[in-house]
Design a protein around this motif. Structure first.
Motif, PDB file in Angstrom:
ATOM      1  N   ALA A 218     -52.377 -30.560  44.090  1.00 48.44           N
ATOM      2  CA  ALA A 218     -52.583 -29.983  42.762  1.00 48.44           C
ATOM      3  C   ALA A 218     -51.521 -30.484  41.790  1.00 48.44           C
ATOM      4  O   ALA A 218     -50.344 -30.527  42.128  1.00 48.44           O
ATOM      5  CB  ALA A 218     -52.529 -28.461  42.834  1.00 48.44           C
ATOM      6  N   PRO A 219     -51.927 -30.849  40.568  1.00 50.68           N
ATOM      7  CA  PRO A 219     -50.945 -31.171  39.539  1.00 50.68           C
ATOM      8  C   PRO A 219     -50.440 -29.891  38.877  1.00 50.68           C
ATOM      9  O   PRO A 219     -51.143 -28.891  38.808  1.00 50.68           O
ATOM     10  CB  PRO A 219     -51.741 -32.017  38.552  1.00 50.68           C
ATOM     11  N   VAL A 220     -49.210 -29.940  38.413  1.00 55.62           N
ATOM     12  CA  VAL A 220     -48.595 -28.800  37.729  1.00 55.62           C
ATOM     13  C   VAL A 220     -48.284 -29.238  36.303  1.00 55.62           C
ATOM     14  O   VAL A 220     -47.697 -30.305  36.091  1.00 55.62           O
ATOM     15  CB  VAL A 220     -47.294 -28.384  38.448  1.00 55.62           C
ATOM     16  N   LEU A 221     -48.693 -28.419  35.322  1.00 54.52           N
ATOM     17  CA  LEU A 221     -48.383 -28.748  33.932  1.00 54.52           C
ATOM     18  C   LEU A 221     -46.894 -28.588  33.682  1.00 54.52           C
ATOM     19  O   LEU A 221     -46.305 -27.553  34.000  1.00 54.52           O
ATOM     20  CB  LEU A 221     -49.160 -27.841  32.972  1.00 54.52           C
ATOM     21  N   GLY A 222     -46.286 -29.619  33.115  1.00 52.38           N
ATOM     22  CA  GLY A 222     -44.881 -29.550  32.755  1.00 52.38           C
ATOM     23  C   GLY A 222     -44.719 -29.170  31.291  1.00 52.38           C
ATOM     24  O   GLY A 222     -44.027 -28.225  30.946  1.00 52.38           O
ATOM     25  N   GLU A 223     -45.366 -29.922  30.418  1.00 59.47           N
ATOM     26  CA  GLU A 223     -45.357 -29.646  28.983  1.00 59.47           C
ATOM     27  C   GLU A 223     -46.784 -29.688  28.483  1.00 59.47           C
ATOM     28  O   GLU A 223     -47.544 -30.548  28.917  1.00 59.47           O
ATOM     29  CB  GLU A 223     -44.549 -30.707  28.231  1.00 59.47           C
ATOM     30  N   PRO A 224     -47.185 -28.903  27.572  1.00 56.75           N
ATOM     31  CA  PRO A 224     -46.467 -27.732  27.082  1.00 56.75           C
ATOM     32  C   PRO A 224     -46.425 -26.646  28.158  1.00 56.75           C
ATOM     33  O   PRO A 224     -47.416 -26.405  28.844  1.00 56.75           O
ATOM     34  CB  PRO A 224     -47.251 -27.279  25.866  1.00 56.75           C
TER      35      PRO A 224
ATOM     36  N   GLU B  28     -55.797 -27.850  21.304  1.00 52.27           N
ATOM     37  CA  GLU B  28     -55.407 -28.434  20.028  1.00 52.27           C
ATOM     38  C   GLU B  28     -53.883 -28.554  20.052  1.00 52.27           C
ATOM     39  O   GLU B  28     -53.190 -27.543  20.053  1.00 52.27           O
ATOM     40  CB  GLU B  28     -55.867 -27.553  18.872  1.00 52.27           C
ATOM     41  N   PRO B  29     -53.354 -29.767  20.113  1.00 55.57           N
ATOM     42  CA  PRO B  29     -51.913 -29.942  20.301  1.00 55.57           C
ATOM     43  C   PRO B  29     -51.082 -29.392  19.143  1.00 55.57           C
ATOM     44  O   PRO B  29     -51.438 -29.555  17.979  1.00 55.57           O
ATOM     45  CB  PRO B  29     -51.729 -31.455  20.397  1.00 55.57           C
ATOM     46  N   GLU B  30     -49.996 -28.727  19.505  1.00 52.70           N
ATOM     47  CA  GLU B  30     -49.023 -28.259  18.521  1.00 52.70           C
ATOM     48  C   GLU B  30     -47.731 -29.053  18.628  1.00 52.70           C
ATOM     49  O   GLU B  30     -46.902 -28.988  17.736  1.00 52.70           O
ATOM     50  CB  GLU B  30     -48.759 -26.767  18.728  1.00 52.70           C
ATOM     51  N   SER B  31     -47.554 -29.761  19.750  1.00 50.61           N
ATOM     52  CA  SER B  31     -46.383 -30.615  19.922  1.00 50.61           C
ATOM     53  C   SER B  31     -46.858 -31.973  20.443  1.00 50.61           C
ATOM     54  O   SER B  31     -47.951 -32.083  20.993  1.00 50.61           O
ATOM     55  CB  SER B  31     -45.388 -29.974  20.893  1.00 50.61           C
ATOM     56  N   PRO B  32     -46.026 -32.996  20.284  1.00 49.49           N
ATOM     57  CA  PRO B  32     -46.474 -34.348  20.643  1.00 49.49           C
ATOM     58  C   PRO B  32     -46.345 -34.708  22.117  1.00 49.49           C
ATOM     59  O   PRO B  32     -46.663 -35.830  22.500  1.00 49.49           O
ATOM     60  CB  PRO B  32     -45.565 -35.239  19.797  1.00 49.49           C
TER      61      PRO B  32
END
Length: 163
Positions: free
Chosen positions: A64-70, A90-94
Motif C-alpha cells: 500500500a502507498p501512504v500519502l506524504g503530502e498533503p 483540487e490542489p491548495e499547495s504545489p
C-alpha cells in the motif's frame, strides 16, 4: 555406434540450449519508493487525479502507498483487492507525494488534471507538473506533464516502472 553418436549429439544440443542465458530476465531489486509531484501554473483551477497501482514486492505481494503530502488528505478511492489507490482533489499547495509502505520492485502510476471551467484571462497559465520517482532516496525516473486549458481534453500521464 550410430545410436551412440545421435545420443551424444542430442545431449550436447540439450546442454547448449539449457545453458543459454539470453532469455533470462534481469532480477528485480526491491527499493523504498517515493513518488513526488511538483505542480506549477494556475493549479488551483484544476481537478487533479493521482493514482498509484500495482505496487508489488516479492512474488506479487501488494504493497500500500501512504500519502506524504498533503498530509491532511486521505485516498479518495481504495481498491485493496486491485492494489489501486486514487486521490482526486483540487490542489491548495504545489506538492504531492506518496511513499511505499515497504520496499517494492514495481509500480504503476497515473496523473491527470482537468480544468474546472470558468473564465481565464491572458495571464492564465495551464497546470504543469514534474513527477519524480525516487528509489532509496535517489531520482530513478522523471516525467513532465502539461494539462490542457479550459474546454480541452487532457491526456493522462500513465507509467509502469520496474526497479
Amino acid at each position: 555406434m550410430k545410436k551412440l553418436n545421435y545420443l551424444l549429439l542430442f545431449v550436447f544440443a540439450c546442454l547448449a540450449f539449457a545453458c543459454s542465458s539470453g532469455d533470462e530476465d534481469p532480477k528485480l531489486m526491491e527499493k523504498n519508493v517515493t513518488i513526488e509531484v511538483e505542480l506549477d501554473g494556475d493549479y488551483s483551477d484544476y481537478l487533479v487525479t493521482f493514482t498509484v497501482h500495482s505496487m508489488l514486492s516479492g512474488t506479487s505481494t501488494f504493497v500500500a502507498p501512504v500519502l506524504g503530502e498533503p498530509n491532511d488528505l486521505d485516498w479518495t478511492q481504495v481498491v485493496e483487492q486491485g492494489n489501486t489507490y486514487t486521490l482526486t482533489f483540487e490542489p491548495e499547495s504545489p506538492s504531492l507525494s506518496a511513499i511505499s509502505s515497504a520496499p517494492i520492485h514495481s509500480l504503476g502510476l497515473v496523473f491527470n488534471a482537468v480544468h474546472l471551467g470558468g473564465d481565464t484571462n491572458d495571464s492564465f497559465q495551464p497546470l504543469s507538473a514534474e513527477v519524480r520517482v525516487l528509489a532509496n532516496g535517489s531520482v530513478f525516473k522523471e516525467f513532465n506533464y502539461e494539462a490542457m486549458a479550459a474546454g480541452e481534453t487532457s491526456v493522462p500521464l500513465a507509467e509502469e516502472i520496474s526497479f
